[in-house]
Scaffold this motif. Structure first.
Motif, PDB file in Angstrom:
ATOM      1  N   ASN A  24      -3.688 -10.076  -3.261  1.00 31.88           N
ATOM      2  CA  ASN A  24      -4.123  -9.456  -4.509  1.00 31.88           C
ATOM      3  C   ASN A  24      -4.454  -7.982  -4.274  1.00 31.88           C
ATOM      4  OD1 ASN A  24      -5.029  -9.036  -7.034  1.00 31.88           O
ATOM      5  ND2 ASN A  24      -6.949 -10.160  -6.782  1.00 31.88           N
ATOM      6  N   ILE A  25      -3.376  -7.178  -4.045  1.00 40.63           N
ATOM      7  CA  ILE A  25      -3.548  -5.764  -3.695  1.00 40.63           C
ATOM      8  C   ILE A  25      -2.657  -4.934  -4.585  1.00 40.63           C
ATOM      9  CG2 ILE A  25      -3.229  -4.078  -1.851  1.00 40.63           C
ATOM     10  CD1 ILE A  25      -3.604  -6.404   0.086  1.00 40.63           C
ATOM     11  N   ILE A  26      -3.135  -3.787  -4.984  1.00 46.11           N
ATOM     12  CA  ILE A  26      -2.323  -2.856  -5.730  1.00 46.11           C
ATOM     13  C   ILE A  26      -2.037  -1.659  -4.847  1.00 46.11           C
ATOM     14  CG2 ILE A  26      -2.145  -1.548  -7.868  1.00 46.11           C
ATOM     15  CD1 ILE A  26      -2.580  -4.541  -8.222  1.00 46.11           C
ATOM     16  N   SER A  27      -0.782  -1.342  -4.623  1.00 49.72           N
ATOM     17  CA  SER A  27      -0.424  -0.151  -3.855  1.00 49.72           C
ATOM     18  C   SER A  27       0.210   0.861  -4.778  1.00 49.72           C
ATOM     19  CB  SER A  27       0.556  -0.522  -2.740  1.00 49.72           C
ATOM     20  OG  SER A  27       1.796  -0.893  -3.280  1.00 49.72           O
ATOM     21  N   CYS A  28       0.312   2.100  -4.308  1.00 48.63           N
ATOM     22  CA  CYS A  28       0.881   3.141  -5.149  1.00 48.63           C
ATOM     23  C   CYS A  28       2.357   2.923  -5.381  1.00 48.63           C
ATOM     24  CB  CYS A  28       0.650   4.501  -4.503  1.00 48.63           C
ATOM     25  SG  CYS A  28      -1.090   4.960  -4.540  1.00 48.63           S
ATOM     26  N   SER A  29       3.053   2.278  -4.454  1.00 45.10           N
ATOM     27  CA  SER A  29       4.477   2.035  -4.635  1.00 45.10           C
ATOM     28  C   SER A  29       4.749   0.767  -5.421  1.00 45.10           C
ATOM     29  CB  SER A  29       5.166   1.932  -3.269  1.00 45.10           C
ATOM     30  OG  SER A  29       4.614   0.860  -2.529  1.00 45.10           O
ATOM     31  N   ASP A 130      -2.406   6.647   0.226  1.00 48.47           N
ATOM     32  CA  ASP A 130      -2.030   7.086   1.564  1.00 48.47           C
ATOM     33  C   ASP A 130      -1.418   5.950   2.378  1.00 48.47           C
ATOM     34  OD1 ASP A 130      -4.253   5.531   1.961  1.00 48.47           O
ATOM     35  OD2 ASP A 130      -5.396   7.041   3.063  1.00 48.47           O
ATOM     36  N   GLY A 131      -1.165   4.825   1.709  1.00 47.00           N
ATOM     37  CA  GLY A 131      -0.556   3.688   2.377  1.00 47.00           C
ATOM     38  C   GLY A 131      -1.538   2.702   2.971  1.00 47.00           C
ATOM     39  N   HIS A 132      -2.847   2.898   2.729  1.00 43.72           N
ATOM     40  CA  HIS A 132      -3.873   2.032   3.303  1.00 43.72           C
ATOM     41  C   HIS A 132      -4.745   1.458   2.184  1.00 43.72           C
ATOM     42  CE1 HIS A 132      -2.456   3.947   6.886  1.00 43.72           C
ATOM     43  NE2 HIS A 132      -2.995   5.110   6.568  1.00 43.72           N
ATOM     44  N   ILE A 133      -5.223   0.249   2.403  1.00 43.90           N
ATOM     45  CA  ILE A 133      -5.983  -0.478   1.393  1.00 43.90           C
ATOM     46  C   ILE A 133      -7.436  -0.008   1.353  1.00 43.90           C
ATOM     47  CG2 ILE A 133      -6.775  -2.754   0.668  1.00 43.90           C
ATOM     48  CD1 ILE A 133      -3.742  -2.199   0.409  1.00 43.90           C
ATOM     49  N   ASP A 134      -7.902   0.388   0.183  1.00 42.21           N
ATOM     50  CA  ASP A 134      -9.283   0.815  -0.035  1.00 42.21           C
ATOM     51  C   ASP A 134     -10.046  -0.290  -0.773  1.00 42.21           C
ATOM     52  OD1 ASP A 134      -8.513   3.418   1.009  1.00 42.21           O
ATOM     53  OD2 ASP A 134      -7.534   3.719  -0.929  1.00 42.21           O
TER      54      ASP A 134
END
Length: 410
Positions: A24-29, A130-134
């Motif tokens: 359950n993660i949202i990334s910029c891509s 930046d490609g990393h999960i916050d």
């Protein structure tokens, strides 16, 4: 006390078993929250699954004795396996690192600033792109929301200066609301809910006044799903009084669809909602988990059937009657027969229930078949996970140690 879980459009992805299909993660891509969380895994098997308690084997139980309010799974240290983030009420929040074999160790002190807030809910996404999960935690009584930026190896720095709103908050949800490719943020409050738009670098602008209707609620849960079939995400708001459905008019501008949700004459006090296609007709139906102490009804929880246009009919007679005080209800294919069952979490000693779907949206309580022995527990959150090729059920407990159950076959 509150439980929320960010839960999404289940129908399209029910058969995906890849690693990314359930995180359950949202990334910029890939900032589309219409994909399911880990509680939507399915695979046909001929044998009846059951869940056994393996908490002492896999969890650092001494670290999990507080009030766990929410859990989210993500590969925080980017080593190819899932780690766990836990919102802890009135104690520092927790990071559990996976050793690669599904065994978790508490590395909270080293990896996460240790603060004592009334943390209630978690949003996990690559907010800074930046490609990393916050990670973002929202809190209720303290009215302080926490924002932590990942350095790329699972160590988090405080970005509190970027969190531009406070409030009595019980719910949060990350999604690409304005469809520009980065994750934005919804926060559910006692009062006006908030919608924060991301600039693509993890800085937010409060665009609530233009994007959400002006409504003062006591919100406990937020869920996104395309209820009217127009290709964008609508917003379900679970409240302590009247629940609401907000229709997305495009690009994340919402208006309330009055009359779409049938109302009860008595209070519901919803703690959790979830979307899922219970009858296989291709649209999203709704479950509301209700904790209300005042109702005399034996149908505290509510099941609503979608007509395909975002108008709902109450079909609560299709779920088991229960006097338990429910705080979590999640659709998941528990029995692996390719329809959505219900995971039910009850507070105040009610424990876990599993209601199986007959494929037409009629549910039966078959808890004893799936969880033959589980001590009485006050449940706040349930999450179905896939770890090392096995399914696990994580239980956030209130006033007691969390539990981890592993699926086995009879």
């Amino acid at each position: 006390m509150h439980k929320n879980r960010t839960n999404y459009h289940h129908t399209v992805f029910v058969l995906l078993l890849t690693f990314l299909s359930w995180v359950n993660i949202i990334s910029c891509s890939q900032a589309d929250v219409s994909s399911p969380s880990s509680d939507n895994l399915t695979e046909e098997k001929s044998l009846q699954p059951r869940f056994v308690d393996v908490s002492e084997i896999h969890l650092p139980l001494s670290s999990l004795q507080g009030n766990s309010m929410d859990m989210e799974a993500a590969d925080l240290d980017e080593d190819g396996d899932l780690d766990l983030v836990i919102a802890n009420e009135y104690r520092p929040n927790i990071i559990l690192i996976n050793d690669g074999g599904g065994n978790f160790r508490d590395e909270s002190v080293a990896r996460l600033p240790q603060k004592y807030f009334d943390s209630e809910d978690i949003a996990i996404a690559d907010f800074s792109c930046d490609g990393h999960i916050d990670i973002i935690f929202v809190s209720e009584d303290n009215q302080v929301n926490e924002y932590y930026i990942n350095d790329g190896s699972g160590f988090f720095s405080d970005a509190a200066d970027r969190m531009i709103v406070t409030g009595t908050s019980n719910a949060t949800l990350a999604a690409d609301i304005d469809e520009d490719g980065d994750p934005d943020l919804l926060i559910g409050n006692a009062g006006q809910n908030r919608l924060l738009v991301n600039d693509g670098r993890g800085n937010f602008t409060d665009e609530t006044s233009s994007r959400l209707p002006s409504i003062e609620d006591i919100t406990q849960d937020l869920e996104l799903g395309d209820v009217d079939g127009d290709g964008d995400l609508d917003l379900l708001v679970g409240n302590e009084d009247q629940n609401r459905l907000l229709i997305n008019k495009g690009k994340g501008f919402f208006e309330e669809k009055v009359g779409s949700l049938p109302l009860r004459s008595e209070r519901e006090e919803t703690r959790e909602g979830d979307f899922g296609d219970i009858d296989g007709d291709g649209d999203l139906d709704v479950i509301f988990a209700n904790v209300d102490f005042q109702s005399s009804s034996s149908l505290l929880n509510r099941l609503l059937l979608n007509d395909g246009s975002g108008n709902f009919t109450d079909v609560s007679n299709q779920i088991p009657a229960s006097q338990f005080h429910t705080v979590d209800a999640d659709f998941a294919d528990i029995d692996r027969d390719n329809d959505l069952d219900l995971l039910i979490g009850n507070a105040f000693g009610g424990g876990v229930e599993i209601w199986t779907n007959d494929g037409r949206g009629n549910f039966a309580d078959e808890t004893d078949q799936f969880i033959p022995s589980l001590p009485t527990i006050d449940v706040i959150d349930l999450e179905l996970l896939s770890l090392n090729g096995n399914r696990f059920l994580y239980i956030c407990a209130f006033k007691g140690a969390d539990k981890l159950l592993r699926e086995e076959e009879d």
